[in-house]
Scaffold this motif. Structure first.
Motif, PDB file in Angstrom:
ATOM      1  N   UNK A   1       0.831  -1.205   0.000  1.00 28.45           N
ATOM      2  CA  UNK A   1       0.000   0.000   0.000  1.00 28.45           C
ATOM      3  C   UNK A   1       0.863   1.252   0.000  1.00 28.45           C
ATOM      4  N   UNK A   2       2.054   1.160   0.579  1.00 26.30           N
ATOM      5  CA  UNK A   2       2.970   2.299   0.529  1.00 26.30           C
ATOM      6  C   UNK A   2       3.495   2.511  -0.886  1.00 26.30           C
ATOM      7  N   UNK A   3       3.664   1.431  -1.632  1.00 22.99           N
ATOM      8  CA  UNK A   3       4.036   1.561  -3.038  1.00 22.99           C
ATOM      9  C   UNK A   3       2.925   2.269  -3.805  1.00 22.99           C
ATOM     10  N   UNK A   4       1.680   1.878  -3.557  1.00 18.87           N
ATOM     11  CA  UNK A   4       0.543   2.519  -4.219  1.00 18.87           C
ATOM     12  C   UNK A   4       0.542   4.014  -3.959  1.00 18.87           C
ATOM     13  N   UNK A   5       0.782   4.395  -2.699  1.00 19.98           N
ATOM     14  CA  UNK A   5       0.777   5.815  -2.336  1.00 19.98           C
ATOM     15  C   UNK A   5       1.944   6.555  -2.986  1.00 19.98           C
ATOM     16  N   UNK A   6       3.115   5.950  -2.973  1.00 15.63           N
ATOM     17  CA  UNK A   6       4.316   6.603  -3.503  1.00 15.63           C
ATOM     18  C   UNK A   6       4.168   6.931  -4.987  1.00 15.63           C
ATOM     19  N   UNK A   7       3.575   6.010  -5.745  1.00  8.23           N
ATOM     20  CA  UNK A   7       3.512   6.185  -7.191  1.00  8.23           C
ATOM     21  C   UNK A   7       2.138   6.649  -7.676  1.00  8.23           C
ATOM     22  N   UNK A   8       1.238   6.902  -6.742  1.00 14.44           N
ATOM     23  CA  UNK A   8      -0.058   7.467  -7.090  1.00 14.44           C
ATOM     24  C   UNK A   8      -0.862   6.609  -8.038  1.00 14.44           C
ATOM     25  N   UNK A   9      -0.788   5.297  -7.852  1.00 12.07           N
ATOM     26  CA  UNK A   9      -1.536   4.385  -8.707  1.00 12.07           C
ATOM     27  C   UNK A   9      -3.003   4.448  -8.284  1.00 12.07           C
TER      28      UNK A   9
END
Length: 328
Positions: free
Chosen positions: A95-103
């Motif tokens: 979920x932190x990846x999702x937030x970082x890259x604005x997916x």
């Protein structure tokens, strides 16, 4: 052979800048460069900074992948992160990846299968794509094992390092997937031979250390790896309908060079068929396979249409592998 509708379309990797050499370890515990080399094949490993967590390693690997392939992330519809060292249990690293890259619209989950995690994630990703619900999955294998290593224990501190690798797994345009075979097996009865415990003080009726550091019975893990894991590799080869000679590259989890050598001797792979990240990165758990693969792709060693056997094994005791055709 297996049902497959997936292909790897991009790969990237990242390791921290700080190097922990065998000479450095000689000043920390009773050991020597020669002893470490002979027993593990490791010369050095990468160690994350005190303010650098596994999320930073994950972001570094994804950034490298995007830079190398120009990959778009906005249409990723699922994120899988294999790690045993999340900075937070929740929110997940995925979920932190999702937030970082604005997916904008995607599912996400972390999975914990220790050193088998990357191969497990590929199997799960293929299943998600086969369901027809998803088309593009971002898969990451990452661990910051230095955060959970006991640097007073000379039997384990010589082994572990930090790193991350990332791939995009996408649905094949023609429906002909490049993941050709898979195998998984678990021996939970042996889980107490390799563990990390914070909350429980017993496992399989046996007492555990609750130091928050890796505890390993190296002799028993070695015995399991060269017997049961080797059997799993042989079964995966059989499932694929191939022989070791048909496969261009064997990419085992980089646990220990002696284990890799024993596996090759028992399964029929030649040493020159092996891709490993053990020498300069040590055992990086879920990151070890994508690290080795990423470097081999970057150097041109692995080429499009090559056949690869990826095989992870470790805490659980869990093992998992896939045979795939390289598609980029």
């Amino acid at each position: 052979m297996m049902a497959s509708n997936s292909m790897i379309t991009a790969i990237g990797s990242y390791v921290p800048s700080t190097i922990l050499s065998n000479a450095d370890l000689e000043t920390m515990v009773e050991t020597s460069d020669e002893w470490i080399r002979q027993r593990t094949g490791i010369l050095e490993r990468r160690i994350s900074a005190s303010d650098e967590g596994v999320a930073d390693l994950i972001f570094g690997a994804i950034d490298d992948m995007v830079k190398r392939y120009g990959s778009a992330l906005e249409d990723v519809d699922y994120i899988l992160v294999a790690t045993s060292t999340p900075e937070t249990i929740f929110p997940s690293m995925a979920s932190r990846v999702q937030a970082r890259y604005g997916i904008a619209a995607c599912g996400s989950a972390d999975l914990q299968a220790a050193c088998a995690g990357f191969a497990v994630a590929l199997q799960m990703g293929n299943g998600l794509l086969l369901s027809g619900l998803y088309r593009k999955i971002l898969i990451v294998g990452a661990d910051a094992l230095s955060k959970i290593t006991d640097y007073t224990d000379r039997t384990t501190c010589i082994l572990f390092g930090d790193g991350a690798g990332a791939v995009l797994l996408e649905a094949s345009p023609d429906g002909n997937g490049q993941l050709l075979a898979a195998y998984s097996h678990t021996n939970g009865q042996g889980g107490h031979h390799l563990y990390l415990s914070n909350l429980s003080s017993t496992l399989n009726g046996l007492p555990l250390q609750t130091s928050g550091k890796i505890v390993q019975n190296g002799r028993e893990v070695y015995r399991w790896a060269v017997s049961q894991v080797t059997q799993g590799i042989e079964e995966l080869i059989q499932n694929s309908g191939m022989t070791p000679r048909d496969i261009n590259w064997f990419v085992p989890h980089s646990a220990n060079q002696r284990i890799i050598d024993a596996m090759c001797e028992r399964t029929g792979f030649e040493p020159e068929q092996v891709l490993s990240s053990i020498t300069y990165y040590g055992n990086t758990s879920a990151a070890s396979i994508p690290l080795a693969l990423s470097e081999a792709v970057r150097s041109g060693t692995v080429k499009k249409e090559d056949l690869l056997l990826l095989y992870g094994f470790g805490g659980g005791l869990t093992q998992a592998g896939v045979v795939l055709r390289w598609s980029i």
